[in-house]
Write a protein that holds these residues in place. Structure first.
Motif, short mmCIF file in Angstrom:
data_model
loop_
_atom_site.label_atom_id
_atom_site.label_comp_id
_atom_site.label_asym_id
_atom_site.label_seq_id
_atom_site.Cartn_x
_atom_site.Cartn_y
_atom_site.Cartn_z
N GLY A 275 22.65 78.56 36.47
CA GLY A 275 21.71 79.41 37.21
C GLY A 275 21.34 78.87 38.56
N VAL A 276 21.90 77.71 38.93
CA VAL A 276 21.50 77.03 40.16
C VAL A 276 22.36 77.48 41.32
CG1 VAL A 276 21.52 74.78 41.33
CG2 VAL A 276 20.51 75.01 39.06
N MET A 277 21.72 77.67 42.46
CA MET A 277 22.44 77.96 43.69
C MET A 277 21.72 77.25 44.81
SD MET A 277 25.01 79.31 44.97
CE MET A 277 25.73 80.01 46.45
N PHE A 278 22.38 76.28 45.43
CA PHE A 278 21.72 75.48 46.46
C PHE A 278 21.79 76.18 47.81
CE2 PHE A 278 22.94 72.25 43.27
CZ PHE A 278 21.69 71.74 43.01
N PHE A 279 21.14 77.35 47.88
CA PHE A 279 21.02 78.03 49.17
C PHE A 279 20.13 77.21 50.08
CE2 PHE A 279 21.63 81.81 46.32
CZ PHE A 279 22.87 82.18 46.82
N SER A 280 20.36 77.33 51.37
CA SER A 280 19.47 76.68 52.33
C SER A 280 18.08 77.29 52.22
CB SER A 280 20.00 76.86 53.75
OG SER A 280 19.04 76.44 54.68
N THR A 281 17.06 76.44 52.05
CA THR A 281 15.70 76.94 51.92
C THR A 281 15.12 77.38 53.26
OG1 THR A 281 14.90 74.66 52.09
CG2 THR A 281 15.18 75.58 49.88
N THR A 282 15.84 77.11 54.34
CA THR A 282 15.34 77.52 55.65
C THR A 282 16.05 78.75 56.19
OG1 THR A 282 16.88 75.98 56.73
CG2 THR A 282 14.64 75.19 56.27
N ASN A 283 17.14 79.17 55.54
CA ASN A 283 17.90 80.32 56.02
C ASN A 283 17.87 81.49 55.04
OD1 ASN A 283 18.63 78.92 58.30
ND2 ASN A 283 20.55 78.18 57.44
N GLY A 284 16.88 81.50 54.16
CA GLY A 284 16.81 82.57 53.19
C GLY A 284 17.72 82.27 52.01
N THR A 285 17.64 83.08 50.98
CA THR A 285 18.42 82.84 49.78
C THR A 285 19.24 84.06 49.45
OG1 THR A 285 16.68 83.68 48.33
CG2 THR A 285 16.61 81.34 48.88
N GLY A 286 20.14 83.90 48.49
CA GLY A 286 20.88 85.03 47.97
C GLY A 286 22.36 84.97 48.30
N TYR A 287 23.15 85.47 47.35
CA TYR A 287 24.59 85.55 47.54
C TYR A 287 24.93 86.64 48.56
CZ TYR A 287 25.75 82.69 43.42
OH TYR A 287 25.89 81.67 42.53
N ASN A 288 26.04 86.44 49.28
CA ASN A 288 26.67 87.45 50.13
C ASN A 288 25.72 88.05 51.16
OD1 ASN A 288 28.35 86.96 47.84
ND2 ASN A 288 29.49 88.80 48.32
N LYS A 378 12.10 70.49 49.18
CA LYS A 378 11.14 71.26 49.98
C LYS A 378 11.66 71.39 51.42
CE LYS A 378 8.36 67.51 51.86
NZ LYS A 378 8.76 67.82 53.26
N PRO A 379 11.32 72.47 52.11
CA PRO A 379 11.66 72.58 53.53
C PRO A 379 10.96 71.48 54.31
CG PRO A 379 10.97 74.69 52.64
CD PRO A 379 10.66 73.67 51.59
N ASP A 380 11.55 71.09 55.40
CA ASP A 380 11.00 70.00 56.21
C ASP A 380 9.90 70.54 57.12
OD1 ASP A 380 10.57 67.54 57.31
OD2 ASP A 380 12.29 67.63 58.68
N VAL A 381 8.81 70.95 56.50
CA VAL A 381 7.66 71.48 57.22
C VAL A 381 6.39 70.85 56.66
CG1 VAL A 381 8.75 73.70 57.76
CG2 VAL A 381 7.45 73.45 55.64
N SER A 382 5.34 70.86 57.46
CA SER A 382 4.04 70.37 57.01
C SER A 382 3.17 71.55 56.62
CB SER A 382 3.37 69.55 58.12
OG SER A 382 2.11 69.09 57.70
N VAL A 383 2.66 71.52 55.41
CA VAL A 383 1.82 72.62 54.91
C VAL A 383 0.45 72.06 54.58
CG1 VAL A 383 1.49 74.27 53.06
CG2 VAL A 383 3.77 73.95 54.04
N THR A 387 -2.37 79.69 54.08
CA THR A 387 -1.69 80.56 55.05
C THR A 387 -0.33 79.99 55.42
OG1 THR A 387 -3.80 81.33 55.96
CG2 THR A 387 -1.85 81.58 57.35
N GLN A 388 -0.26 78.69 55.62
CA GLN A 388 1.02 78.06 55.93
C GLN A 388 1.96 78.09 54.72
OE1 GLN A 388 -0.41 74.22 57.25
NE2 GLN A 388 -0.36 74.82 59.42
N PHE A 389 1.41 77.92 53.54
CA PHE A 389 2.21 78.00 52.32
C PHE A 389 2.84 79.40 52.20
CE2 PHE A 389 2.49 78.71 47.62
CZ PHE A 389 3.41 77.70 47.33
N VAL A 392 5.75 79.86 54.62
CA VAL A 392 7.00 79.26 54.16
C VAL A 392 7.65 80.16 53.12
CG1 VAL A 392 8.01 77.32 52.92
CG2 VAL A 392 6.26 76.92 54.66
N LEU A 393 6.88 80.70 52.20
CA LEU A 393 7.43 81.59 51.18
C LEU A 393 8.07 82.82 51.81
CD1 LEU A 393 4.64 81.54 48.43
CD2 LEU A 393 6.73 80.18 48.54
#
Length: 608
Positions: A275-288, A378-383, A387-389, A392-393
């Motif tokens: 069930g794992v997919m290492f999508f980039s957490t900064t470029n959005g997720t999802g196949y195709n 986690k993304p390389d951001v400071s939360v 509001t900041q959380f 990121v979501l």
């Protein structure tokens, strides 16, 4: 002893039946440890070393290397496919098509496949890289029929290789000999980054997506055809990997819509899985997503292939290595990352759909994660604020209703006591200098992203296996090793040294077992032995990790969700003053509401 032999045969015959009631699975595998079916005696097919090892496979003969330290034979750098170069670049891997009458050397590891990451530093890289290596107890006879484990290295599908000292298979193979149940270890290499996972319409139209996975698949076919010559049993092959290697294990469990090609009889997935997919957490997720085509088009343009009058994929195949390598390794916006893609072939559809419907290869599964995985993901951001959380979501979710991020914020509230690392590991007050520097809500962020990337998919896999009557075992690794600061905790990858029983820390910049007190050293070493032997037991005893031969250890239960049960994990810990404290069983209910949301919304919210 004949009783045990007959019981083992009966167990294998029972497992091979097509319909196994879920009510019988847990009792059956619990019986294995209690009744002693897993008792072993030294294998009579292991003999003293007499000469340099050699083997004859389908295509010809190889000579190997003898390792006197462990009394093992090493066959290194054996090709399992034609070199994927020139016109075979960006094509489905091709089986070897030549034979020879002389004896060829298999005495040195091959270069790593071309990749772009820290694991590649100081390593020789090459496009011609589809090789594997075999480690066996010395002088095994061809009829020994030993169990086999195939190690698939991790590295995000963009770096790494089998010639990594951290993955020294001599250690677990020696453990298997010490346990009286010897096995053979194999490590394989596969194409990485854009070389192995290029996406886009042109790639899909030509049927050449997910080449790295297809490389691995061809290696598994090679094992089926040739491992008996090394003394291995092709019917007792366990595939095993960590991180992207575990993602690869999951890919083979799901491949071709769960078609069982009888390539393996068990699977081990550390911090990864189906069930794992290492999508980039900064470029959005999802196949195709559109990112696949953007990456392809950017590479085509940067290499001059956009101006060709021929097929752009053909142009990329004809490029000099240096030109394409520079394009794939460039910092030009739009190039990479290169995740797998749904190609309606190898990757048939979304993993969540297959897991729900039961379209996966039904073999025993050992799977787990580490307590503080989120510190690595986690993304390389400071939360510092909710509001900041939420921001990121919103930036990392698959297209979903605006209310989704709000729901997630409720499921992962800003309550320091439930963030990760725990207060037992994280000795800093929320208003301390270091906590503020890292972000006041960093532990909240890490809890969510650890669950999103690996923890929830792990739990989902256990539930899928249980729902379809297939045994699985779950673990949570909870050790902060030497070299990791408290705010990192028991993060990603740290269990590997224990699984391989690599107590000398070979291949590590900082030995995970160094700078410990005498008591800590004893606990770390004992835990490594217990874990490594449990993994070996799973491999050599038909998917049961409890036949490790150690006394006073807790029974690792089959993950059981019958009658509304939540399932159980074994917790690997180096805390406590006695042997039993190094492994304990827990109910698998940590952050249950949040992970349930992630699993149930895998497709709608996360695109997987």
């Amino acid at each position: 002893m004949e009783l045990y032999k007959n019981a083992s045969i009966a167990l294998q015959e029972f497992w091979s039946s097509t319909e196994i009631p879920n009510t019988m699975l847990s009792s059956l595998f619990g019986l294995c440890a209690v009744a002693g079916v897993c008792l072993a005696t030294p294998n009579p097919n292991i003999h003293a070393h007499t000469s340099l090892p050699s083997v004859t496979v389908k295509n010809g003969s190889y000579s190997g290397v003898y390792n006197p330290t462990y009394n093992q034979d090493l066959f290194l750098g054996i090709p399992y496919a034609q070199p994927p170069v020139d016109d075979l670049r960006f094509r489905v891997p091709q089986s070897l098509n030549a034979s020879w009458s002389d004896v060829r050397p298999a005495t040195a590891y091959s270069p790593f496949c071309v990749g772009y990451g820290g694991d590649d530093l100081g390593k020789e890289l090459a496009e011609d890289c589809l090789y594997l290596s075999v480690i066996r107890p010395s002088n095994i006879q061809p009829n020994a029929s030993l169990p086999v484990v195939v190690w698939i290295h991790g590295g995000g599908l963009f770096m790494g290789g089998s010639n990594d000292a951290r993955y020294n298979l001599s250690f677990p193979v020696q453990n298997s000999v010490d346990m009286g149940s010897p096995m053979i270890g194999i490590s394989i290499q596969y194409r990485l980054s854009g070389w192995g996972f290029l996406g886009g319409k042109e790639v899909l139209d030509n049927g050449v997506a997910n080449l790295g996975f297809r490389d691995q698949r061809l290696a598994l076919h090679w094992v089926q055809e040739n491992i008996a010559a090394f003394g291995g049993n092709p019917q007792k092959v366990t595939i095993m990997g960590e991180s992207a290697g575990a993602q690869s294990v999951g890919a083979h469990l799901l491949a071709y819509n769960g078609r069982d090609d009888k390539l393996f009889s068990g699977a081990i997935a550390e911090s990864g899985g189906p069930g794992v997919m290492f999508f980039s957490t900064t470029n959005g997720t999802g196949y195709n997503t559109t990112a696949y085509q953007t990456s392809y088009d950017t590479i085509v343009a940067s290499t001059g292939c956009g101006n060709t009058t021929t097929n752009t994929l053909s142009c990329l195949r004809a490029l000099p290595y240096e030109t394409l390598n520079a394009a794939l390794n460039s910092s030009i916006p739009g190039v990479g990352p290169f995740p797998p893609t749904i190609d309606n072939d190898f990757v048939s559809t979304y993993p969540s759909i297959q897991l729900t419907s039961g379209n996966f290869v039904k073999v025993p599964l050992l799977i787990g994660t580490n307590t503080d995985e989120g510190t690595a993901f986690k993304p390389d951001v400071s939360v510092n604020t909710t509001t900041q959380f939420l921001s990121v979501l919103n930036a990392t979710l698959y297209p979903a209703p605006p209310s989704t991020s709000t729901i997630i914020s409720y499921l992962y509230p800003n309550i320091p006591a439930i963030g990760i690392p725990s207060f037992q590991t994280w000795p800093y007050a929320p208003n301390s200098t270091i906590a503020i520097a890292l972000g006041a809500q960093i532990r909240r962020l890490q809890a969510y992203f650890g669950d999103l990337v690996v923890n929830a998919p792990r739990r989902g896999a256990n539930h899928a296996w249980a729902a379809h009557g297939v045994p699985s075992y779950s673990y949570r690794f909870d050790v902060t090793v030497t070299g990791n600061p408290p705010w990192v905790g028991a993060t990603h990858f740290q269990e590997v040294a224990f699984v391989f029983n690599n107590t000398r820390g070979e291949g590590y910049a900082v030995n995970p077992f160094s700078n410990l007190t005498a008591a800590q050293t004893l606990a770390f070493d004992e835990l490594a032995q217990h874990m490594s032997r449990s993994w070996v037991s799973f491999i050599v005893h038909d998917g049961d990790p409890n036949c490790h031969g150690l006394k006073g250890k807790v029974l690792w239960p089959v993950y059981d969700t019958r009658n509304g049960a939540l399932g159980q994990n074994i917790v690997w810990s180096a805390k406590g003053n006695d042997s039993a404290s190094l492994g304990r069983v827990e109910v698998d209910d940590y952050r249950i509401e949040g992970m349930d949301f992630i699993v149930k919304n895998s497709l709608a919210v996360y695109g997987r």
